[in-house]
Design a protein around this motif. Sequence first.
Motif, PDB file in Angstrom:
ATOM      1  N   PHE A  89       0.829  -1.207   0.000  1.00 54.37           N
ATOM      2  CA  PHE A  89       0.000   0.000   0.000  1.00 54.37           C
ATOM      3  C   PHE A  89       0.863   1.256   0.000  1.00 54.37           C
ATOM      4  N   ASP A  90       1.989   1.212   0.682  1.00 52.35           N
ATOM      5  CA  ASP A  90       2.881   2.375   0.757  1.00 52.35           C
ATOM      6  C   ASP A  90       3.665   2.597  -0.538  1.00 52.35           C
ATOM      7  N   HIS A  91       3.806   1.581  -1.371  1.00 50.43           N
ATOM      8  CA  HIS A  91       4.563   1.657  -2.628  1.00 50.43           C
ATOM      9  C   HIS A  91       3.688   1.227  -3.802  1.00 50.43           C
ATOM     10  N   PRO A  92       2.758   2.084  -4.230  1.00 54.37           N
ATOM     11  CA  PRO A  92       1.811   1.674  -5.282  1.00 54.37           C
ATOM     12  C   PRO A  92       2.467   1.430  -6.640  1.00 54.37           C
ATOM     13  N   TRP A  93       3.533   2.158  -6.975  1.00 60.30           N
ATOM     14  CA  TRP A  93       4.179   1.944  -8.274  1.00 60.30           C
ATOM     15  C   TRP A  93       4.854   0.582  -8.349  1.00 60.30           C
ATOM     16  N   ILE A  94       5.507   0.203  -7.274  1.00 60.16           N
ATOM     17  CA  ILE A  94       6.146  -1.112  -7.240  1.00 60.16           C
ATOM     18  C   ILE A  94       5.073  -2.201  -7.285  1.00 60.16           C
ATOM     19  N   THR A  95       3.964  -1.982  -6.590  1.00 62.55           N
ATOM     20  CA  THR A  95       2.860  -2.940  -6.612  1.00 62.55           C
ATOM     21  C   THR A  95       2.309  -3.074  -8.021  1.00 62.55           C
ATOM     22  N   TYR A  96       2.140  -1.953  -8.725  1.00 63.48           N
ATOM     23  CA  TYR A  96       1.628  -2.002 -10.096  1.00 63.48           C
ATOM     24  C   TYR A  96       2.598  -2.755 -11.014  1.00 63.48           C
ATOM     25  N   ILE A  97       3.879  -2.489 -10.868  1.00 64.00           N
ATOM     26  CA  ILE A  97       4.875  -3.159 -11.707  1.00 64.00           C
ATOM     27  C   ILE A  97       4.883  -4.661 -11.431  1.00 64.00           C
ATOM     28  N   LEU A  98       4.789  -5.056 -10.168  1.00 65.32           N
ATOM     29  CA  LEU A  98       4.731  -6.480  -9.826  1.00 65.32           C
ATOM     30  C   LEU A  98       3.514  -7.151 -10.466  1.00 65.32           C
ATOM     31  N   ILE A  99       2.352  -6.520 -10.352  1.00 63.67           N
ATOM     32  CA  ILE A  99       1.135  -7.074 -10.937  1.00 63.67           C
ATOM     33  C   ILE A  99       1.288  -7.182 -12.447  1.00 63.67           C
TER      34      ILE A  99
END
Length: 110
Positions: free
Chosen positions: A6-16
């Motif tokens: 939740f704190d790192h949305p860009w990294i989360t988006y890239i992972l997805i």
Amino acid sequence: MQQWLFDHPWITYILIFVFLVYIYNKVFRMRKLPLLKDLVIYLTIAVGAFILLLFQLDLELPIVISLGVAVALMLTVRIRYWMIERENRKNGQGKPPGDQGQQPGATDHV
């Protein structure tokens, strides 16, 4: 982990996005497509990744973890097939996994 994602949305988006692209390429891609069709597919995956990002962040669903488990299972199967193939080559058998060595129409009579 949910809080870190939740704190790192860009990294989360890239992972997805990376997980979705890997799953698409290993499961659904049958042949090489023309460039424009590939572009449309990857743009659709990017939009889908954004929607899954919203599910991950707003609804707190474990999307990244679920995709990670799917990719881990796919890698496990690929490693297993690689090991079987390597063992067959070492034993001098050129048969693919799952082939029992019988000719078509042959039966086992004792």
